[in-house]
Design an enzyme around this catalytic site. Structure first.
Site, PDB file in Angstrom:
ATOM      1  N   GLU A   1       0.487  -0.909  -0.045  1.00 46.23           N
ATOM      2  CA  GLU A   1       0.117   0.293  -0.413  1.00 46.23           C
ATOM      3  C   GLU A   1       0.750   1.093  -0.492  1.00 46.23           C
ATOM      4  O   GLU A   1       0.714   2.246  -0.831  1.00 46.23           O
ATOM      5  CB  GLU A   1      -1.071   0.134   0.823  1.00 46.23           C
TER       6      GLU A   1
ATOM      7  N   HIS B   1     -10.485  -7.156   8.488  1.00 46.68           N
ATOM      8  CA  HIS B   1     -10.977  -6.397   8.003  1.00 46.68           C
ATOM      9  C   HIS B   1     -12.900  -5.589   7.637  1.00 46.68           C
ATOM     10  O   HIS B   1     -13.329  -5.226   6.748  1.00 46.68           O
ATOM     11  CB  HIS B   1     -11.445  -7.712   6.388  1.00 46.68           C
TER      12      HIS B   1
END
Length: 324
Positions: free
Chosen positions: A61, A130
């Site tokens: 990321e 998540h």
């Protein structure tokens, strides 16, 4: 689009339209190409636009958000997709220390016209890594604009004006909304103001994203008891639209704020503080908040449902402020 449309299809059409309108626009992220996106938002776009504009990235990321910042500074209009908000923390340095601050650090010389999309929220049994709602953390950062589309129209219409912004915009898509289906109404979307989704006179219900649909359900339940609720979908979490909130509070005099973030230090706390600062003497009862329990989001469905705001809790909170 004709016939029923899902939230994910509305998002896909928004990306498709932006790429057709501006050749500088491209999409990058993990599995956005051949796989069609982890939530199937970009399905079919690789075949239409090719690998130069639908770019799969390594699982880093920090690297691909940094690349997006560089591309934006170089004149492109990147849409960077981060799989979930939890994983965005791996790119927090890039988002906070570069994207959000370069305009200031450069004395107004360097804009970063970057759009970052990511999934947020619980309710899908994806467990603690998540499922959290951290958009309130990003709404704390000057230099960013934070959007939270809760309707098909906002999913379809927020992306293009976000791409026109000279500064970074983060779009938080609640994962539980992707399969939401309905008729998509055409028309431009405002990314500067909250939306009054329902008008009432007894209590104001405030939320955004995945909680907005729950607010409407709670309003239906309250209506069966003769209680008319204002329902405000914030839509833009930074900058907050104080005027719409205060106008509603001035009419109803009672407020319930619903936030899928944790209660301590949450966006709901900021909204409550602003109401206290700007409309304290309009209140006839203490401000109520319905937030996620201060635990990591559980995997087991019954525990996950117990941890996050649900319609009965919203109704109970409204009944509580009405009884005060």
């Amino acid at each position: 689009m004709t016939g029923p449309t899902t939230y994910r299809e509305a998002m896909r059409e928004a990306i498709r339209e932006a790429m057709r309108r501006d050749e500088r626009v491209f999409l990058m992220g993990e599995d956005v190409g051949a796989y069609g996106g982890c939530f199937a938002v970009s399905l079919g776009l690789l075949e239409e636009f090719g690998p130069e504009r639908i770019r799969d990235t390594p699982l880093s990321e920090a690297a691909f958000v940094g690349a997006g910042i560089g591309a934006a500074m170089g004149g492109m209009r990147p849409i960077v997709e981060i799989m979930t908000v939890n994983f965005s923390l791996l790119a927090l340095d890039q988002i906070l220390d570069n994207a959000a601050t370069l305009l200031h650090m450069s004395g107004g010389q360097l804009n970063v016209p970057l759009v970052i999309r990511m999934t947020t929220g619980a309710g899908r049994q994806l467990a603690a890594q998540h499922s959290h709602s951290l958009e309130g953390w990003y709404a704390h950062i000057p230099g960013l604009k934070i959007l939270a589309p809760a309707t098909l129209e906002d999913a379809r219409g927020m992306l293009w004006p976000a791409l026109q912004d000279p500064d970074p915009v983060l779009i938080f898509e609640h994962g539980a909304l992707y399969s939401m289906s309905g008729v998509l109404r055409p028309g431009p979307v405002d990314i500067a103001h909250a939306a009054l989704r329902r008008s009432g006179k007894h209590v104001t219900l405030i939320g955004y994203g995945g909680t907005a649909t729950k607010l409407l359900s709670a309003a239906d339940a309250l209506a069966a008891e003769g209680v008319e609720a204002d329902v405000i979908d914030l839509r833009i979490l930074r900058p907050l639209d104080d005027a719409t909130v205060m106008e509603s509070v001035t009419r109803t005099h009672r407020v319930v704020i619903v936030d899928e973030g944790w209660r301590s230090g949450s966006l709901s706390a900021e909204i409550a503080a602003r109401i206290g600062e700007q409309a304290f003497y309009e209140l006839d009862a203490p401000i109520a908040r319905v937030c996620t329990a201060e635990v990591p989001i559980p995997y087991a469905r019954h525990l996950e449902e117990a941890a996050i705001p649900q319609v009965p809790a919203i109704v109970a909170a409204a009944q509580g402020v009405l009884a005060s």
